[in-house]
Design a protein around this motif. Structure first.
Motif, PDB file in Angstrom:
ATOM      1  N   GLY A   4       0.814  -1.206   0.000  1.00  0.00           N
ATOM      2  CA  GLY A   4       0.000   0.000   0.000  1.00  0.00           C
ATOM      3  C   GLY A   4       0.851   1.261   0.000  1.00  0.00           C
ATOM      4  N   GLU A   5       1.917   1.262   0.783  1.00  0.00           N
ATOM      5  CA  GLU A   5       2.800   2.430   0.828  1.00  0.00           C
ATOM      6  C   GLU A   5       3.551   2.586  -0.495  1.00  0.00           C
ATOM      7  OE1 GLU A   5       6.593   4.317   3.249  1.00  0.00           O
ATOM      8  OE2 GLU A   5       5.590   2.556   4.084  1.00  0.00           O
ATOM      9  N   SER A   7       2.511   1.613  -3.357  1.00  0.00           N
ATOM     10  CA  SER A   7       1.493   2.078  -4.294  1.00  0.00           C
ATOM     11  C   SER A   7       1.277   3.580  -4.158  1.00  0.00           C
ATOM     12  CB  SER A   7       0.184   1.326  -4.044  1.00  0.00           C
ATOM     13  OG  SER A   7      -0.842   1.825  -4.855  1.00  0.00           O
ATOM     14  N   GLU A   8       1.150   4.070  -2.936  1.00  0.00           N
ATOM     15  CA  GLU A   8       0.947   5.505  -2.709  1.00  0.00           C
ATOM     16  C   GLU A   8       2.144   6.321  -3.175  1.00  0.00           C
ATOM     17  OE1 GLU A   8      -0.190   6.535   1.274  1.00  0.00           O
ATOM     18  OE2 GLU A   8      -1.704   4.948   1.342  1.00  0.00           O
ATOM     19  N   ARG A  14      -1.883  -1.317  -6.676  1.00  0.00           N
ATOM     20  CA  ARG A  14      -1.419  -2.550  -6.036  1.00  0.00           C
ATOM     21  C   ARG A  14      -1.463  -3.708  -7.032  1.00  0.00           C
ATOM     22  NH1 ARG A  14      -3.914  -2.280   0.038  1.00  0.00           N
ATOM     23  NH2 ARG A  14      -3.406  -0.088   0.362  1.00  0.00           N
TER      24      ARG A  14
END
Length: 127
Positions: A4-5, A7-8, A14
């Motif tokens: 998730g991190e 991806s951000e 993802r």
């Protein structure tokens, strides 16, 4: 960092990151519970991969270049990667030349259209 991190930070979904991993483009370790964890250097790697995709390279071609994206490829891997990189650079140069020519043609059309509109506007205001 978890997926998730990554991806951000990279603005890559993802799902795409999992695809990249399946293709061998990025690497992660797994926690005991099976969660993916990525090293900090994977952020820049994902950004580089994104720029290659944007330039039209396939995941297969990027994988062929990967040995030179790591710290110490073998001589054979470095030579093979160099051949792929040179071929892709030539392809991109050809594409860039075509794009620049198309932009120059559009610039000429824009200038001609602007001149035409100005002439028409001048004619209609003179009436």
């Amino acid at each position: 960092m978890r997926i998730g991190e990554l991806s951000e930070r990279t603005r890559v979904s993802r799902r795409s990151l999992r695809y990249y991993e399946d293709q061998g483009l990025v690497v992660s370790t797994r926690s005991p519970s099976g969660q993916r964890h990525y090293a900090e250097d994977q952020v820049e790697r994902v950004r580089l991969i994104q720029s290659f995709f944007a330039a039209g390279l396939s995941s297969r071609t990027i994988v062929e270049m990967l040995p030179c994206m790591t710290t110490r490829p073998t001589m054979r891997a470095a030579q093979d990667s160099m051949a792929v990189m040179c071929s892709e650079r030539e392809r991109l140069s050809t594409m860039l030349d075509a794009i620049l020519a198309a932009r120059a043609a559009l610039d000429r059309l824009i200038d001609e259209n602007s001149t035409y509109q100005a002439r028409l506007a001048g004619e209609s205001s003179a009436r």
